[in-house]
Design an enzyme around this catalytic site. Structure first.
Site, short mmCIF file in Angstrom:
data_model
loop_
_atom_site.label_atom_id
_atom_site.label_comp_id
_atom_site.label_asym_id
_atom_site.label_seq_id
_atom_site.Cartn_x
_atom_site.Cartn_y
_atom_site.Cartn_z
CB SER A 140 -2.98 -2.32 3.24
OG SER A 140 -4.38 -2.29 3.43
CE1 TYR A 153 -3.51 3.14 2.04
CE2 TYR A 153 -4.54 0.99 1.87
CZ TYR A 153 -3.81 1.92 2.59
OH TYR A 153 -3.37 1.61 3.86
#
Length: 276
Positions: A140, A153
């Site tokens: 990401s 995350y």
């Protein structure tokens, strides 16, 4: 250059980027082994792709190493020429570090990090027998920057990046035919935010709705465009694949201000939220 041919295995294939990748790879002549917990979604996708390609569907929970091992075994049996593996499945968790409990953090890591590790391990022996092969691990932009409220995350996506870069270097040193790319999407218009879990300590329900709205307003890249960018990266053996102008901007900012990028980035995000 890696040719798009043979077959590809994709996790998280029922929705979002995974679904778009399946369609685009199928359009380019790839047979497909599609994995997801959403078996009904997989069957719908397989029907959409049609009979022109050999498609196998596999109900897989990537947090379960046994499921991944079985997926690899069955996918390779169904598609002996399988040469592309895309570890794409992922989830999100909203809340600061103090608002999420340890069990929630481990749940996220089991999917976002260990799912990638187990997927890489399960398929790698087969991939090494191919004349050329490619692993794609989806990290990401939060594997490059780490905003507040994304401690779990970001930690998992940074881990995907570090793991993948080290394995890529190991494969290169060994002269392996297997290439490896790490993908860093910015805002892609998927349901990941809407489907996210909320930290056990989050008591402000309005904050979740606001976070989802901000993400969806900022997510300018379509899943199809993300898939096309990943396929281009595979074809060109690109080690790092950035998706979206937002990802490219944040990556550049982090390079120039590695320890102090958040303050200017926060100001830019606030201006964007106000439409200025």
């Amino acid at each position: 250059m890696t040719a798009i041919r043979g077959a590809a295995a994709i996790t998280g294939a029922a929705n979002g980027i995974g679904r778009a990748l399946a369609i685009e790879l199928g359009n380019r002549g790839c047979d497909l082994a599609l994995a997801d917990r959403d078996e009904a979604g997989l069957k719908t996708l397989a029907a959409e792709i049609g009979a022109a390609r050999k498609v196998s569907v596999h109900r897989v929970d990537v947090s379960a190493p046994g499921d991944i091992a079985e997926f690899a075994h069955n996918a390779i049996a169904a598609h002996p020429a399988l040469g592309i593996v895309i570890n794409n499945a992922g989830v999100a968790l909203m809340g600061t570090f103090e608002e999420i409990d340890q069990a929630q953090m481990e749940w996220l890591f089991d999917i976002n990090f260990w799912g990638v590790v187990h997927g890489t391990r399960a398929f790698l022996p087969h991939l090494k027998t191919q004349a050329e092969a490619h692993i794609v691990n989806v990290s990401s932009i939060f594997g490059i920057i780490a905003p507040p409220g994304q401690s779990a995350y970001a930690a998992a996506k940074f881990a995907v990046r570090g793991f993948s870069e080290s394995v890529r270097h190991e494969l290169a040193v060994a002269g392996s035919p297997v290439r490896l790319s790490v993908v860093h999407p910015g805002g892609v218009a998927t349901a990941i935010a809407r489907n996210s879990r909320t930290g056990a300590g989050v008591t402000d329900n309005a904050r979740r709705a606001q976070s989802i709205e901000r993400f969806e307003n900022a997510a300018k890249t379509t899943p199809k465009d993300a898939a096309l960018r990943i396929i281009k990266g595979i074809e060109n053996n690109q080690p790092r694949i950035l998706i979206g102008n937002d990802a490219r901007f944040m990556d550049l900012l982090q390079r120039f201000r590695p320890g102090t990028y958040w303050a200017p980035l926060q100001r830019k995000l606030e201006k964007m939220a106000k439409g200025t």
